[in-house]
Every structure is written in C-alpha cells, then in structure tokens.
Design a protein around this motif. Sequence first.
Motif, short mmCIF file in Angstrom:
data_model
loop_
_atom_site.label_atom_id
_atom_site.label_comp_id
_atom_site.label_asym_id
_atom_site.label_seq_id
_atom_site.Cartn_x
_atom_site.Cartn_y
_atom_site.Cartn_z
N ALA A 1 -103.55 93.43 -26.43
CA ALA A 1 -103.32 94.72 -27.10
C ALA A 1 -102.30 94.49 -28.21
O ALA A 1 -101.39 93.67 -28.07
N GLY A 2 -102.44 95.23 -29.31
CA GLY A 2 -101.51 95.06 -30.40
C GLY A 2 -101.71 96.10 -31.49
O GLY A 2 -102.52 97.02 -31.37
N LEU A 3 -100.93 95.95 -32.56
CA LEU A 3 -100.98 96.82 -33.72
C LEU A 3 -101.31 96.00 -34.95
O LEU A 3 -101.04 94.80 -35.01
N GLY A 4 -101.88 96.68 -35.96
CA GLY A 4 -102.23 95.97 -37.17
C GLY A 4 -102.60 96.92 -38.29
O GLY A 4 -102.31 98.12 -38.25
N ALA A 5 -103.23 96.34 -39.31
CA ALA A 5 -103.67 97.10 -40.48
C ALA A 5 -105.12 96.77 -40.77
O ALA A 5 -105.61 95.67 -40.44
N GLN A 6 -105.80 97.72 -41.39
CA GLN A 6 -107.22 97.56 -41.66
C GLN A 6 -107.58 98.25 -42.97
O GLN A 6 -107.08 99.34 -43.26
N SER A 7 -108.44 97.60 -43.73
CA SER A 7 -108.97 98.18 -44.95
C SER A 7 -110.49 98.20 -44.83
O SER A 7 -111.12 97.16 -44.68
N LEU A 8 -111.06 99.39 -44.92
CA LEU A 8 -112.50 99.58 -44.77
C LEU A 8 -113.03 100.18 -46.07
O LEU A 8 -112.64 101.29 -46.46
N GLY A 9 -113.87 99.44 -46.78
CA GLY A 9 -114.44 99.93 -48.02
C GLY A 9 -115.93 100.14 -47.88
O GLY A 9 -116.65 99.28 -47.37
N THR A 10 -116.42 101.32 -48.32
CA THR A 10 -117.85 101.62 -48.25
C THR A 10 -118.30 102.26 -49.55
O THR A 10 -117.49 102.64 -50.40
N GLU A 11 -119.58 102.38 -49.72
CA GLU A 11 -120.17 103.07 -50.87
C GLU A 11 -121.12 104.14 -50.36
O GLU A 11 -121.85 103.92 -49.40
N ASP A 12 -121.09 105.29 -50.99
CA ASP A 12 -122.08 106.30 -50.68
C ASP A 12 -122.69 106.80 -51.99
O ASP A 12 -122.20 106.51 -53.08
N LEU A 13 -123.74 107.56 -51.93
CA LEU A 13 -124.49 108.00 -53.09
C LEU A 13 -124.18 109.45 -53.41
O LEU A 13 -124.07 110.30 -52.52
N ASP A 14 -124.03 109.72 -54.71
CA ASP A 14 -123.94 111.10 -55.17
C ASP A 14 -125.32 111.74 -55.04
O ASP A 14 -126.31 111.22 -55.57
N VAL A 15 -125.38 112.82 -54.33
CA VAL A 15 -126.67 113.45 -54.06
C VAL A 15 -127.31 113.97 -55.34
O VAL A 15 -128.53 113.90 -55.54
N THR A 16 -126.47 114.47 -56.27
CA THR A 16 -127.01 115.09 -57.50
C THR A 16 -127.45 114.04 -58.51
O THR A 16 -128.57 114.07 -59.03
N TRP A 17 -126.56 113.08 -58.78
CA TRP A 17 -126.84 112.12 -59.86
C TRP A 17 -127.34 110.76 -59.36
O TRP A 17 -127.81 109.96 -60.15
N GLY A 18 -127.25 110.54 -58.10
CA GLY A 18 -127.72 109.27 -57.58
C GLY A 18 -126.83 108.09 -57.95
O GLY A 18 -127.28 106.96 -57.96
N ARG A 19 -125.57 108.36 -58.27
CA ARG A 19 -124.64 107.30 -58.63
C ARG A 19 -123.78 106.92 -57.42
O ARG A 19 -123.38 107.79 -56.64
#
Length: 356
Positions: free
Chosen positions: A317-335
Amino acid sequence: MRFIVMSLLLAWLSTVGCAEVPRYSAKTLHARPSGMTLPQGASIAVLATGDGATPVKSARNPGAVSERVIRVLRHRGYRVTRITEGELPTCDADYILRLHALDYEKAQVQTYSLPTARKYAVTADVFDGRTRRHLGRTRFLLRHVGFTNDGPTSEDRAVSRTLSWLGQQGTLEPWRPEPPRNGAFFMGTLNATALLTRKTVNEEIPYYRPGPDFDWISMQSFVFGVSFIYATVPLELTLGCSVSGLLGSADVDGAGPYLGLEYTFASRRSLKTTLWVHGQAGLLSRGEVAGGHLLQAALGAGLSWSPWRVLRLYARAGLGAQSLGTEDLDVTWGRPRAVTYDSIIVVLDAGISLNW
C-alpha cells in the motif's frame, strides 16, 4: 460417511503439511573436552576443509559455516583470520580452529513430500598455534530431510554446535534465514484510486458539447514480468508490463511498461516488511478515438511472505501521483479535445511470484 471422508481428508492434509516442513537434527558423536574456553582476546586462525566446509552443498558461499563462526568470534573480541592449507605451516596465531564437513550419505527417498535425505558429519578441532598440540575435538552428525530452507538449516545447526562447544552463545544471524533467490516471475493486480484530481483542458472549442466526463478515477492494472534479486543489498528490481483499465468506464484501457524496486528488511520470521517504489507508463485509448497516456509513480510499504522456497506472496500500500490523458470528440464539430487529469492517488498492490 461424509464425516469419515472429511476426517480422513483432513488427516492426510495435516500429514502432508507436516511432512513438507524439513526436519533437522544434530547428534553429538564425540566431544572432548566437553567444552573449550579460549582466553579472551586471543588470536584464532580458522581453517575450513571438506565438502565446501559447509554441510549445505547448495550454499552459495562454500565457507558459510566458518564465515559465520568467524563473525561471532570477532564480535566476542577475538582476533580471527581465515587461513588455507598452504598457510598452515607459517601460521603464528594463538589457536587454530579447523572445521571439516563431510557429506557422507546421500539417499533418495521415494516419497511424495520427502524427496531427499542427507547426513553430514562435521568435525571441529582446536590446536595450539605454537606447538600444534591437539587441544580438543567435537564431532556431530547432522541429518536433513526435506526440500525447503524454511526453519533452522543444517548450516545453522553446525554454527550453533561449534560455538556452543567453544563456549560462545549466539550466532548473530537470523534463525530462519531468507531462502536464497536469484530472481522470480511475478504477476499481480495494482489498483490506484484518486484522492484529489485536477482537470486540465488543453484546447477550448467554441460551442463544445463535451462527452462523458470522469467523476471518479480508479485505474486497475494487471502487471506481470520478471524480478532480479541483489541478495547482498537486499534489493529486488522488477521489470514487466501492465495492462490497465479505468473502473466504471469500459471504453478506456491501455498497456505499457512497468518498473519497480523493493527493499526487504531482515527478519527472523517468514513474514517480512518491505519498502517499495514503482512506476508505469502506457498508451491509452478511449472509445473510437485512439490517443491518451498514463503516467503513474508511487511508493509505500508492504508485507512479503514466503511459505516455500519457490513461492512468495506480497501485499503493498502506498501513495503516489498519476497523470491520465484522454481525448474525446466534440459532438457538434467532430473535433478532438485533449483533457488531462492529474491526481494524487492511493495504491493497493497484491500478487504472487515464483522464485528461481
């Protein structure tokens, strides 16, 4: 009838369990005088001969018994040196301690849980360093049955009997030494739950209608790989791979490398305390858009238990740091829009390793 069957099954399991624990015995064959008392501060030369000078032929150190005897005598205030057969004629120490170990019996026991049975004869002689007069001898028989190193080994028995005859108590070594390991194959699960999270949008899009956001971040990773043990430190370096997924969101998953480092504290018990640090990285995908990353690092403490030579169980057991990067789509423009979640995490880790 069911009660009888269960009773027989429990009796068989208890018998097998007891048989898997090796039995060690030491029987004194000769001791004259019954004990030696060497003057405090005397110089002692230790000569180790025989089958590796140790009753454990598989020991990495061929002079394991004599080395531990030397450590104890030095701790008691004696001036101790190790000599070889060639240095014996020119030795000017006050006393000469000669340890001779002989593996005189090897027999294969054709049973399920007791594959080997061995007997070792160990002889300790003390000579006057100047006159070479023989002052005393003890000889004892060690019997070892079993296939693990759990419990007092025949090496422990040899050290204890030799020191007791010399009037010294204690071995300065754990009574239950850690079984030697070169490496291991491991696999386990690692769960990282975010305590605090900061969300960063890398690009704002006009009239953006976002996709589903993460209200709660908990990454679960399945890790596997190999470990390399540095027994002298004792450190364990872990190299492996991780397959990760976001709990509660089936469309986010990924994989990447895993790196760990663990330090084990010496203990007389088979349950040991460890300090560990790990890091992992990975490429993620979310839904139909390929992209994203995972960076994670943590440190903490854990417990390690080795019931047998080849098996090790651990929980951390322990403590730490995390970076989570994702991409999602704009529903209107598809960007696409890149979003990063930086979190402080609590980590729970558990697994199993098979040693070699």
